[in-house]
Design a protein around this motif. Structure first.
Motif, PDB file in Angstrom:
ATOM      1  N   ILE A  97       0.838  -1.205   0.000  1.00 36.00           N
ATOM      2  CA  ILE A  97       0.000   0.000   0.000  1.00 36.00           C
ATOM      3  C   ILE A  97       0.872   1.253   0.000  1.00 36.00           C
ATOM      4  N   ALA A  98       1.934   1.247   0.783  1.00 35.92           N
ATOM      5  CA  ALA A  98       2.820   2.415   0.842  1.00 35.92           C
ATOM      6  C   ALA A  98       3.490   2.665  -0.501  1.00 35.92           C
ATOM      7  N   HIS A  99       3.918   1.609  -1.164  1.00 37.86           N
ATOM      8  CA  HIS A  99       4.574   1.784  -2.462  1.00 37.86           C
ATOM      9  C   HIS A  99       3.593   2.290  -3.522  1.00 37.86           C
ATOM     10  N   VAL A 100       2.370   1.812  -3.484  1.00 40.85           N
ATOM     11  CA  VAL A 100       1.371   2.322  -4.426  1.00 40.85           C
ATOM     12  C   VAL A 100       1.142   3.802  -4.185  1.00 40.85           C
ATOM     13  N   MET A 101       1.142   4.199  -2.933  1.00 34.91           N
ATOM     14  CA  MET A 101       0.893   5.600  -2.582  1.00 34.91           C
ATOM     15  C   MET A 101       1.922   6.529  -3.224  1.00 34.91           C
ATOM     16  N   PHE A 102       3.221   6.222  -3.049  1.00 33.72           N
ATOM     17  CA  PHE A 102       4.207   7.179  -3.563  1.00 33.72           C
ATOM     18  C   PHE A 102       4.528   6.953  -5.039  1.00 33.72           C
ATOM     19  N   CYS A 103       4.223   5.788  -5.598  1.00 30.83           N
ATOM     20  CA  CYS A 103       4.415   5.589  -7.035  1.00 30.83           C
ATOM     21  C   CYS A 103       3.302   6.228  -7.853  1.00 30.83           C
ATOM     22  N   LEU A 104       2.137   6.397  -7.256  1.00 30.36           N
ATOM     23  CA  LEU A 104       0.976   6.918  -7.974  1.00 30.36           C
ATOM     24  C   LEU A 104       1.245   8.307  -8.538  1.00 30.36           C
ATOM     25  N   SER A 105       1.898   9.158  -7.769  1.00 30.69           N
ATOM     26  CA  SER A 105       2.161  10.524  -8.224  1.00 30.69           C
ATOM     27  C   SER A 105       3.065  10.539  -9.449  1.00 30.69           C
ATOM     28  N   PHE A 106       4.090   9.699  -9.458  1.00 31.40           N
ATOM     29  CA  PHE A 106       5.007   9.664 -10.591  1.00 31.40           C
ATOM     30  C   PHE A 106       4.305   9.163 -11.853  1.00 31.40           C
ATOM     31  N   VAL A 107       3.391   8.212 -11.693  1.00 33.73           N
ATOM     32  CA  VAL A 107       2.656   7.713 -12.857  1.00 33.73           C
ATOM     33  C   VAL A 107       1.758   8.807 -13.426  1.00 33.73           C
ATOM     34  N   VAL A 108       1.043   9.498 -12.563  1.00 34.23           N
ATOM     35  CA  VAL A 108       0.137  10.545 -13.033  1.00 34.23           C
ATOM     36  C   VAL A 108       0.907  11.632 -13.771  1.00 34.23           C
ATOM     37  N   VAL A 109       2.018  12.077 -13.212  1.00 32.97           N
ATOM     38  CA  VAL A 109       2.794  13.147 -13.839  1.00 32.97           C
ATOM     39  C   VAL A 109       3.348  12.694 -15.190  1.00 32.97           C
ATOM     40  N   THR A 110       3.851  11.461 -15.280  1.00 34.82           N
ATOM     41  CA  THR A 110       4.444  10.966 -16.527  1.00 34.82           C
ATOM     42  C   THR A 110       3.392  10.807 -17.623  1.00 34.82           C
ATOM     43  N   VAL A 111       2.279  10.155 -17.292  1.00 35.43           N
ATOM     44  CA  VAL A 111       1.241   9.920 -18.300  1.00 35.43           C
ATOM     45  C   VAL A 111       0.567  11.235 -18.678  1.00 35.43           C
ATOM     46  N   ARG A 112       0.384  12.125 -17.729  1.00 36.55           N
ATOM     47  CA  ARG A 112      -0.242  13.411 -18.042  1.00 36.55           C
ATOM     48  C   ARG A 112       0.613  14.233 -18.996  1.00 36.55           C
TER      49      ARG A 112
END
Length: 290
Positions: free
Chosen positions: A167-182
């Motif tokens: 859960i912790a890894h999903v939390m901090f990886c989520l921001s990087f995914v959103v920024v990259t795909v956006r």
């Protein structure tokens, strides 16, 4: 007579000898190549630790309990027996498992969030953009302690382990995914999608035939970045792991006693895989450009 003298003074062809170019000072050459020199120095500084890891993967240590980290002799035993310490391979497998699961969920949720932020207008959109950047800007110690406080408040203080790390890894990886795909979506021209719809393509056909192939490189890059962040993380994992040991935690634990050379084997394999992915991507891009 004067014509003969002129011819004799300039040679048989009547041409004057070419003048030698002015001699350049070393400082002038250095000024012209300073950027190149600095670039080479930076690359050397970056690749020297990688070269040390590759070299030490073939090192024969003085003894199993030795703390001296120096090259003693060439051997292939480290590569032939990578799981000499079973706990290392167990920690490695756990890190890979958590990394793959966290990458899958973070990439899925982050891609959906990126589409929502780029393609739709809704109340609170600017606030959502700000909140997405907060995990990236916050120090890891703050993020890890905040997640630990959340787990404790939820009554999971005695159940810290595999799933809390996930859960912790999903939390901090989520921001990087959103920024990259956006960023990929923002730079994409929607004229192709409009042309597909003008040719009577359904929304589903437009998405899978046009939109998804154009966005896929960004999604793939975000997934690779997420896995690297998850596999490499130590601070957030250490605060939320309980009795579960991942590969970075194993390395930190054994480094206080001795460093098994098999750790360098794992590092070398990861380097080779990363280089292979980059080379495959470059060759594919060149073929498409040709």
């Amino acid at each position: 007579m004067s014509a003969v003298q002129a011819t004799g003074s300039t040679g048989s062809t009547g041409r004057r000898p070419a003048a030698k170019p002015p001699r350049r000072s070393p400082f002038a050459w250095l000024r012209e190549h300073v950027v190149l020199i600095l670039g080479i120095l930076v690359l050397a500084y970056t690749f020297v630790p990688i070269a040390v890891v590759v070299l030490m993967s073939f090192n024969e240590p003085i003894s199993e309990q030795s703390k001296i980290y120096e090259f003693n002799g060439f051997t292939l035993d480290n590569w032939l027996n990578p799981c000499e310490d079973p706990s290392m391979c167990s920690a490695l497998g756990r890190s890979i498992e958590i990394g793959l699961l966290a990458t899958l969920l973070a990439t899925l949720l982050g891609t959906l969030a990126a589409f929502a932020l780029v393609r739709h207008q809704f109340k609170g959109r600017s606030t959502s953009n700000l909140l997405i950047f907060m995990p990236m800007a916050a120090p890891e110690i703050v993020l890890g302690s905040s997640l630990l406080a959340m787990f404790v408040a939820a009554g999971l203080a005695g159940q810290l382990g595999f799933w809390t790390i996930f859960i912790a890894h999903v939390m901090f990886c989520l921001s990087f995914v959103v920024v990259t795909v956006r960023a990929r979506l923002a730079g994409m021209d929607d004229a192709l999608e409009q042309a597909a719809m003008d040719l009577y393509a359904t929304p589903a056909q437009t998405f899978w035939k046009i939109t998804f192939p154009l966005v896929f490189p960004g999604i793939l890059g975000a997934a690779m970045l997420s896995f690297s962040l998850s596999f490499d993380d130590f601070i957030v994992t250490n605060l939320n792991s309980g009795n579960t040991t991942t590969f970075p935690m194993y390395v930190w634990g054994v480094s206080r006693r001795s460093v098994p050379m098999q750790i360098n084997v794992v590092g070398t394999v990861m380097i080779v895989i990363s280089l292979a992915i980059v080379l495959i991507g470059q060759s594919r891009a060149r073929r498409q450009a040709a």
